[in-house]
Motif scaffolding. Structure first.
Motif, mmCIF file in Angstrom:
data_model
loop_
_atom_site.group_PDB
_atom_site.id
_atom_site.type_symbol
_atom_site.label_atom_id
_atom_site.label_comp_id
_atom_site.label_asym_id
_atom_site.label_seq_id
_atom_site.Cartn_x
_atom_site.Cartn_y
_atom_site.Cartn_z
ATOM 1 N N HIS A 211 0.821 -1.212 0.000
ATOM 2 C CA HIS A 211 0.000 0.000 0.000
ATOM 3 C C HIS A 211 0.859 1.268 0.000
ATOM 4 C CE1 HIS A 211 -2.801 -3.112 0.802
ATOM 5 N NE2 HIS A 211 -2.440 -3.251 2.050
ATOM 6 N N THR A 212 1.996 1.198 -0.682
ATOM 7 C CA THR A 212 2.892 2.351 -0.799
ATOM 8 C C THR A 212 2.988 2.756 -2.257
ATOM 9 O OG1 THR A 212 4.214 1.793 1.143
ATOM 10 C CG2 THR A 212 5.259 3.183 -0.507
ATOM 11 N N VAL B 149 4.533 6.218 -11.846
ATOM 12 C CA VAL B 149 3.848 5.920 -10.585
ATOM 13 C C VAL B 149 3.700 4.408 -10.509
ATOM 14 C CG1 VAL B 149 1.827 6.347 -9.148
ATOM 15 C CG2 VAL B 149 2.549 8.080 -10.806
ATOM 16 N N ALA B 150 4.115 3.817 -9.388
ATOM 17 C CA ALA B 150 4.103 2.353 -9.274
ATOM 18 C C ALA B 150 3.780 1.931 -7.847
ATOM 19 C CB ALA B 150 5.451 1.780 -9.694
ATOM 20 N N THR B 151 3.332 0.689 -7.719
ATOM 21 C CA THR B 151 3.059 0.101 -6.407
ATOM 22 C C THR B 151 3.120 -1.414 -6.519
ATOM 23 O OG1 THR B 151 1.505 0.101 -4.530
ATOM 24 C CG2 THR B 151 0.550 -0.070 -6.720
ATOM 25 N N THR C 296 -2.900 17.211 -4.515
ATOM 26 C CA THR C 296 -1.562 16.806 -4.956
ATOM 27 C C THR C 296 -1.289 17.209 -6.397
ATOM 28 O OG1 THR C 296 -2.299 14.608 -5.712
ATOM 29 C CG2 THR C 296 -1.661 14.823 -3.399
ATOM 30 N N THR C 297 -1.991 18.220 -6.907
ATOM 31 C CA THR C 297 -1.865 18.603 -8.320
ATOM 32 C C THR C 297 -0.428 18.889 -8.728
ATOM 33 O OG1 THR C 297 -4.106 19.518 -8.366
ATOM 34 C CG2 THR C 297 -2.590 20.275 -10.067
ATOM 35 N N SER C 298 0.349 19.521 -7.873
ATOM 36 C CA SER C 298 1.727 19.842 -8.237
ATOM 37 C C SER C 298 2.610 18.601 -8.279
ATOM 38 C CB SER C 298 2.317 20.855 -7.255
ATOM 39 O OG SER C 298 2.369 20.306 -5.955
ATOM 40 N N GLN D 263 -3.828 3.333 -1.115
ATOM 41 C CA GLN D 263 -2.432 3.674 -0.885
ATOM 42 C C GLN D 263 -2.313 4.649 0.289
ATOM 43 O OE1 GLN D 263 0.079 2.252 -3.291
ATOM 44 N NE2 GLN D 263 -1.798 1.047 -3.368
ATOM 45 N N SER D 264 -1.760 4.170 1.387
ATOM 46 C CA SER D 264 -1.658 4.999 2.589
ATOM 47 C C SER D 264 -0.281 5.609 2.784
ATOM 48 C CB SER D 264 -2.023 4.159 3.822
ATOM 49 O OG SER D 264 -1.230 2.983 3.890
ATOM 50 N N ASN D 265 0.660 5.257 1.916
ATOM 51 C CA ASN D 265 2.017 5.806 2.009
ATOM 52 C C ASN D 265 2.448 6.339 0.648
ATOM 53 O OD1 ASN D 265 2.610 4.749 4.808
ATOM 54 N ND2 ASN D 265 2.299 2.806 3.733
ATOM 55 N N LEU D 266 3.249 7.379 0.660
ATOM 56 C CA LEU D 266 3.757 7.982 -0.581
ATOM 57 C C LEU D 266 5.257 8.154 -0.485
ATOM 58 C CD1 LEU D 266 3.361 9.425 -3.329
ATOM 59 C CD2 LEU D 266 3.017 11.549 -2.040
ATOM 60 N N ARG D 267 5.955 7.626 -1.489
ATOM 61 C CA ARG D 267 7.405 7.822 -1.599
ATOM 62 C C ARG D 267 7.680 8.562 -2.893
ATOM 63 N NH1 ARG D 267 10.801 2.690 -1.507
ATOM 64 N NH2 ARG D 267 12.429 4.283 -1.437
#
Length: 283
Positions: free
Chosen positions: A49-50, A121-123, A210-212, A248-252
């Motif tokens: 979920h990242t 963008v991947a997970t 999160t547009t930017s 997705q609860s995490n963003l890298r």
């Protein structure tokens, strides 16, 4: 354990392991493959979920298309996702760990491992919700049916949709020279309309805040089951589709360290430009 072609595994389990696996699958409704994938992911410390993202939507709008990583790097960050290639050389679809490249001439090929990627963008996709949708007569109708299934407007969601599509309208952008921005690049795009075709929509819901960083709302790429066509989805129609959601609860966020990215002016408001470049052209 013997590894076969692709991602198939043949293994022999002790009797106790097999009985426990069978019992779990009967109780949970999960397949053997799903349970084994989760067990391997936990053992190998894959992040669940990242959402991993390379570069930002602002950089893409401003024409920062130079590859800072390669297709081969995607395996470290996910088995599912979408993106593009160096200088916008086609649309990218990552499904089951294989990266496909939909080119502007309408062809689809397996992307070379050394192909540069400027934005992705991947997970590691792990479905948390499964359901069917019916009577989809437009991309807007698809979004309207998906909206109630999301937990809210402020989290990312990975979305995998499969089935028989009555119609899919796609585009793929041609490779552009340096200095060309996304809006200008999108004026030179190949439009492809496919009918009665089986395939997969791979994509994400990204929050407006999160547009930017990303493309807000729903963003899908399509890949036909027979790999005959693919691209960025502009419209879709289908009688019934199967949907899987991974919240997705995490963003890298991985920011390029290229000269092109470091010197770009990324301070502007890109919302209107991004919407125009990513939407279906007006008749």
């Amino acid at each position: 354990m013997e590894r076969q072609a692709g991602h198939d595994l043949h293994l022999r389990l002790p009797q106790g392991h097999w009985q426990a696996l069978e019992r779990h699958c009967r109780q949970s409704g999960e397949s053997h493959s799903a349970v084994l994938r989760k067990a391997l992911a936990d053992y190998l410390d894959l992040e669940h979920h990242t959402l991993w993202q390379l570069s930002t939507s602002t950089a893409v709008v401003e024409g920062v298309f130079g590859g800072s990583l390669h297709v081969s790097d995607l395996a470290d960050h996910g088995d599912f996702g979408i993106g593009t290639f160096e200088q916008l050389d086609g649309e990218g679809i990552l499904l089951d760990g294989i990266c496909w490249q939909a080119r502007a001439d309408g062809s689809v090929c397996r992307a070379p491992a050394n192909e540069g990627i400027p934005f992705w963008v991947a997970t590691h996709f792990e479905a948390q919700q499964r359901f069917n949708l019916s009577a989809i007569n437009s991309i807007e109708a698809l979004g309207a049916q998906l909206d109630p299934k999301r937990p809210g407007a402020n989290l990312f969601v990975a979305i995998r949709i499969t089935g028989l599509f009555d119609e899919v309208l796609m585009r793929s952008v041609s490779k552009v020279p340096k200095g060309v921005g996304l809006l200008e690049a999108s004026q030179d795009q190949t439009m492809v309309r496919c009918s009665n075709i089986r395939g997969t929509l791979a994509g994400f819901w990204s929050p407006a805040h999160t547009t930017s960083l990303n493309i807000p709302g729903y963003h899908f790429h399509f890949l036909a089951d027979d790999h005959s066509s693919g691209g960025h989805v502009l419209d879709v129609q289908a009688a019934e589709l199967q949907v899987e959601l991974d919240l997705q609860s995490n963003l890298r966020l991985a920011l390029p360290q290229t000269k092109e990215f470091l010197e770009a002016d990324l301070s502007g408001d890109i919302a209107a430009t991004l919407h125009t470049a990513e939407s279906k052209p007006k008749d």
